[in-house]
Design a protein around this motif. Structure first.
Motif, PDB file in Angstrom:
ATOM      1  N   VAL A  99      50.469  41.040  39.805  1.00  0.00           N
ATOM      2  CA  VAL A  99      49.718  42.233  39.385  1.00  0.00           C
ATOM      3  C   VAL A  99      48.783  41.971  38.200  1.00  0.00           C
ATOM      4  O   VAL A  99      47.632  42.415  38.224  1.00  0.00           O
ATOM      5  CB  VAL A  99      50.675  43.415  39.113  1.00  0.00           C
ATOM      6  CG1 VAL A  99      49.983  44.529  38.350  1.00  0.00           C
ATOM      7  CG2 VAL A  99      51.210  43.959  40.417  1.00  0.00           C
ATOM      8  N   PRO A 100      49.186  41.242  37.151  1.00  0.00           N
ATOM      9  CA  PRO A 100      48.238  41.001  36.048  1.00  0.00           C
ATOM     10  C   PRO A 100      46.970  40.272  36.484  1.00  0.00           C
ATOM     11  O   PRO A 100      45.881  40.571  35.990  1.00  0.00           O
ATOM     12  CB  PRO A 100      49.048  40.165  35.053  1.00  0.00           C
ATOM     13  CG  PRO A 100      50.466  40.468  35.345  1.00  0.00           C
ATOM     14  CD  PRO A 100      50.528  40.744  36.808  1.00  0.00           C
ATOM     15  N   ILE A 101      47.101  39.341  37.427  1.00  0.00           N
ATOM     16  CA  ILE A 101      45.919  38.637  37.927  1.00  0.00           C
ATOM     17  C   ILE A 101      45.010  39.613  38.654  1.00  0.00           C
ATOM     18  O   ILE A 101      43.783  39.604  38.477  1.00  0.00           O
ATOM     19  CB  ILE A 101      46.339  37.485  38.865  1.00  0.00           C
ATOM     20  CG1 ILE A 101      47.213  36.481  38.113  1.00  0.00           C
ATOM     21  CG2 ILE A 101      45.117  36.799  39.465  1.00  0.00           C
ATOM     22  CD1 ILE A 101      47.911  35.484  39.008  1.00  0.00           C
ATOM     23  N   SER A 102      45.600  40.465  39.452  1.00  0.00           N
ATOM     24  CA  SER A 102      44.815  41.448  40.197  1.00  0.00           C
ATOM     25  C   SER A 102      44.151  42.458  39.259  1.00  0.00           C
ATOM     26  O   SER A 102      42.985  42.803  39.442  1.00  0.00           O
ATOM     27  CB  SER A 102      45.706  42.167  41.209  1.00  0.00           C
ATOM     28  OG  SER A 102      44.949  43.013  42.026  1.00  0.00           O
ATOM     29  N   LEU A 103      44.870  42.914  38.251  1.00  0.00           N
ATOM     30  CA  LEU A 103      44.287  43.859  37.299  1.00  0.00           C
ATOM     31  C   LEU A 103      43.154  43.211  36.496  1.00  0.00           C
ATOM     32  O   LEU A 103      42.131  43.856  36.230  1.00  0.00           O
ATOM     33  CB  LEU A 103      45.360  44.404  36.361  1.00  0.00           C
ATOM     34  CG  LEU A 103      46.372  45.354  36.994  1.00  0.00           C
ATOM     35  CD1 LEU A 103      47.434  45.755  35.980  1.00  0.00           C
ATOM     36  CD2 LEU A 103      45.695  46.580  37.565  1.00  0.00           C
ATOM     37  N   ALA A 104      43.320  41.936  36.131  1.00  0.00           N
ATOM     38  CA  ALA A 104      42.239  41.224  35.445  1.00  0.00           C
ATOM     39  C   ALA A 104      41.020  41.122  36.357  1.00  0.00           C
ATOM     40  O   ALA A 104      39.879  41.259  35.895  1.00  0.00           O
ATOM     41  CB  ALA A 104      42.712  39.844  35.014  1.00  0.00           C
ATOM     42  N   SER A 105      41.231  40.906  37.651  1.00  0.00           N
ATOM     43  CA  SER A 105      40.120  40.848  38.607  1.00  0.00           C
ATOM     44  C   SER A 105      39.410  42.193  38.695  1.00  0.00           C
ATOM     45  O   SER A 105      38.183  42.241  38.771  1.00  0.00           O
ATOM     46  CB  SER A 105      40.621  40.454  39.993  1.00  0.00           C
ATOM     47  OG  SER A 105      41.175  39.183  39.982  1.00  0.00           O
ATOM     48  N   VAL A 106      40.175  43.270  38.689  1.00  0.00           N
ATOM     49  CA  VAL A 106      39.574  44.602  38.749  1.00  0.00           C
ATOM     50  C   VAL A 106      38.699  44.839  37.520  1.00  0.00           C
ATOM     51  O   VAL A 106      37.558  45.295  37.636  1.00  0.00           O
ATOM     52  CB  VAL A 106      40.661  45.698  38.868  1.00  0.00           C
ATOM     53  CG1 VAL A 106      40.072  47.079  38.674  1.00  0.00           C
ATOM     54  CG2 VAL A 106      41.363  45.606  40.217  1.00  0.00           C
ATOM     55  N   VAL A 107      39.223  44.508  36.346  1.00  0.00           N
ATOM     56  CA  VAL A 107      38.441  44.706  35.120  1.00  0.00           C
ATOM     57  C   VAL A 107      37.215  43.800  35.115  1.00  0.00           C
ATOM     58  O   VAL A 107      36.100  44.243  34.820  1.00  0.00           O
ATOM     59  CB  VAL A 107      39.321  44.454  33.871  1.00  0.00           C
ATOM     60  CG1 VAL A 107      38.485  44.392  32.610  1.00  0.00           C
ATOM     61  CG2 VAL A 107      40.387  45.530  33.760  1.00  0.00           C
ATOM     62  N   LEU A 108      37.416  42.531  35.479  1.00  0.00           N
ATOM     63  CA  LEU A 108      36.322  41.566  35.423  1.00  0.00           C
ATOM     64  C   LEU A 108      35.232  41.859  36.438  1.00  0.00           C
ATOM     65  O   LEU A 108      34.051  41.828  36.119  1.00  0.00           O
ATOM     66  CB  LEU A 108      36.863  40.145  35.644  1.00  0.00           C
ATOM     67  CG  LEU A 108      35.837  39.026  35.593  1.00  0.00           C
ATOM     68  CD1 LEU A 108      35.225  38.922  34.198  1.00  0.00           C
ATOM     69  CD2 LEU A 108      36.479  37.713  35.983  1.00  0.00           C
ATOM     70  N   TYR A 109      35.614  42.160  37.670  1.00  0.00           N
ATOM     71  CA  TYR A 109      34.626  42.307  38.731  1.00  0.00           C
ATOM     72  C   TYR A 109      34.170  43.748  38.939  1.00  0.00           C
ATOM     73  O   TYR A 109      32.978  44.030  38.941  1.00  0.00           O
ATOM     74  CB  TYR A 109      35.168  41.747  40.044  1.00  0.00           C
ATOM     75  CG  TYR A 109      35.517  40.289  39.962  1.00  0.00           C
ATOM     76  CD1 TYR A 109      34.662  39.384  39.339  1.00  0.00           C
ATOM     77  CD2 TYR A 109      36.700  39.801  40.469  1.00  0.00           C
ATOM     78  CE1 TYR A 109      34.964  38.047  39.247  1.00  0.00           C
ATOM     79  CE2 TYR A 109      37.010  38.460  40.397  1.00  0.00           C
ATOM     80  CZ  TYR A 109      36.146  37.583  39.787  1.00  0.00           C
ATOM     81  OH  TYR A 109      36.452  36.263  39.704  1.00  0.00           O
ATOM     82  N   VAL A 110      35.100  44.649  39.104  1.00  0.00           N
ATOM     83  CA  VAL A 110      34.730  46.023  39.440  1.00  0.00           C
ATOM     84  C   VAL A 110      34.184  46.762  38.221  1.00  0.00           C
ATOM     85  O   VAL A 110      33.080  47.309  38.271  1.00  0.00           O
ATOM     86  CB  VAL A 110      35.940  46.772  40.052  1.00  0.00           C
ATOM     87  CG1 VAL A 110      35.581  48.197  40.381  1.00  0.00           C
ATOM     88  CG2 VAL A 110      36.458  46.041  41.293  1.00  0.00           C
ATOM     89  N   CYS A 111      34.930  46.767  37.138  1.00  0.00           N
ATOM     90  CA  CYS A 111      34.500  47.521  35.950  1.00  0.00           C
ATOM     91  C   CYS A 111      33.269  46.901  35.290  1.00  0.00           C
ATOM     92  O   CYS A 111      32.361  47.626  34.878  1.00  0.00           O
ATOM     93  CB  CYS A 111      35.641  47.616  34.940  1.00  0.00           C
ATOM     94  SG  CYS A 111      37.066  48.529  35.562  1.00  0.00           S
ATOM     95  N   SER A 112      33.224  45.569  35.208  1.00  0.00           N
ATOM     96  CA  SER A 112      32.077  44.946  34.548  1.00  0.00           C
ATOM     97  C   SER A 112      30.802  45.138  35.357  1.00  0.00           C
ATOM     98  O   SER A 112      29.733  45.366  34.790  1.00  0.00           O
ATOM     99  CB  SER A 112      32.326  43.464  34.291  1.00  0.00           C
ATOM    100  OG  SER A 112      32.412  42.758  35.509  1.00  0.00           O
TER     101      SER A 112
END
Length: 138
Positions: free
Chosen positions: A114-127
Motif C-alpha cells: 500500500v505505501p508504494i501504491s499511495l506514493a504512486s498516487v501522489v507522484l503521478y495522479v496528484c502531481s
C-alpha cells in the motif's frame, strides 16, 4: 510486432521480471510504479547525448512532450497507481484484488504494498493534476 510493446520487447530479449524484482506483490507494484518514469529517463538520456554534442534541449518543448504523453496516458497511469484498491468480494466474504486475483485485500501482503501504491498516487495522479492546474492558472 510484439517487439514494439513493453511486454513483447522484454519477452524478445528474454528478460524475466521475477529475476530482478522478485515475486512479491510489493515488487510487482514497484515495477508497475516505475513504468510512467520512462519518458523522464528517455529525455534524461537524450539530454546527456545533446550535452555531449554541445547542444541543449529546449525545456519548454520537453515539458510539452511529457505533458502530452501523460495527458494521453493519464487514465492508464492512474489505473497503475490505484491497482491495489479495486477489489471484489468473494462468496466467503473475503476481498480479492481485481488486478492480482491471488492477493487477498487487507492482508499482510496487501498492507506491505500500500505505501508504494499511495506514493504512486501522489507522484503521478496528484502531481499531474497540480501541473495542469498550474498551467491553466497562468
Amino acid at each position: 510486432l510484439d517487439i514494439f510493446n513493453y511486454a513483447g520487447f522484454l519477452e524478445t530479449i528474454a528478460f524475466k521480471h521475477d529475476c530482478l524484482f522478485g515475486q512479491g506483490l510489493e515488487f510487482r507494484v514497484a515495477r508497475d510504479a516505475l513504468l510512467p518514469m520512462i519518458p523522464f529517463v528517455s529525455f534524461g538520456i537524450l539530454g546527456i547525448i545533446y550535452m555531449v554534442a554541445g547542444r541543449n534541449l529546449h525545456l519548454p518543448y520537453v515539458w510539452n512532450v511529457i505533458a502530452g504523453i501523460w495527458m494521453g496516458l493519464f487514465v492508464s497511469i492512474s489505473a497503475i497507481a490505484l491497482q491495489l484498491f479495486p477489489m471484489e468480494q468473494m462468496p466467503n466474504g473475503k476481498f480479492f484484488l481485481k488486478t492480482n486475483a491471488g492477493v487477498e485485500g487487507y492482508s499482510d501482503e496487501w498492507f506491505v504494498a500500500v505505501p508504494i501504491s499511495l506514493a504512486s498516487v501522489v507522484l503521478y495522479v496528484c502531481s499531474f493534476a497540480t501541473y495542469i492546474a498550474h498551467a491553466v492558472w497562468q
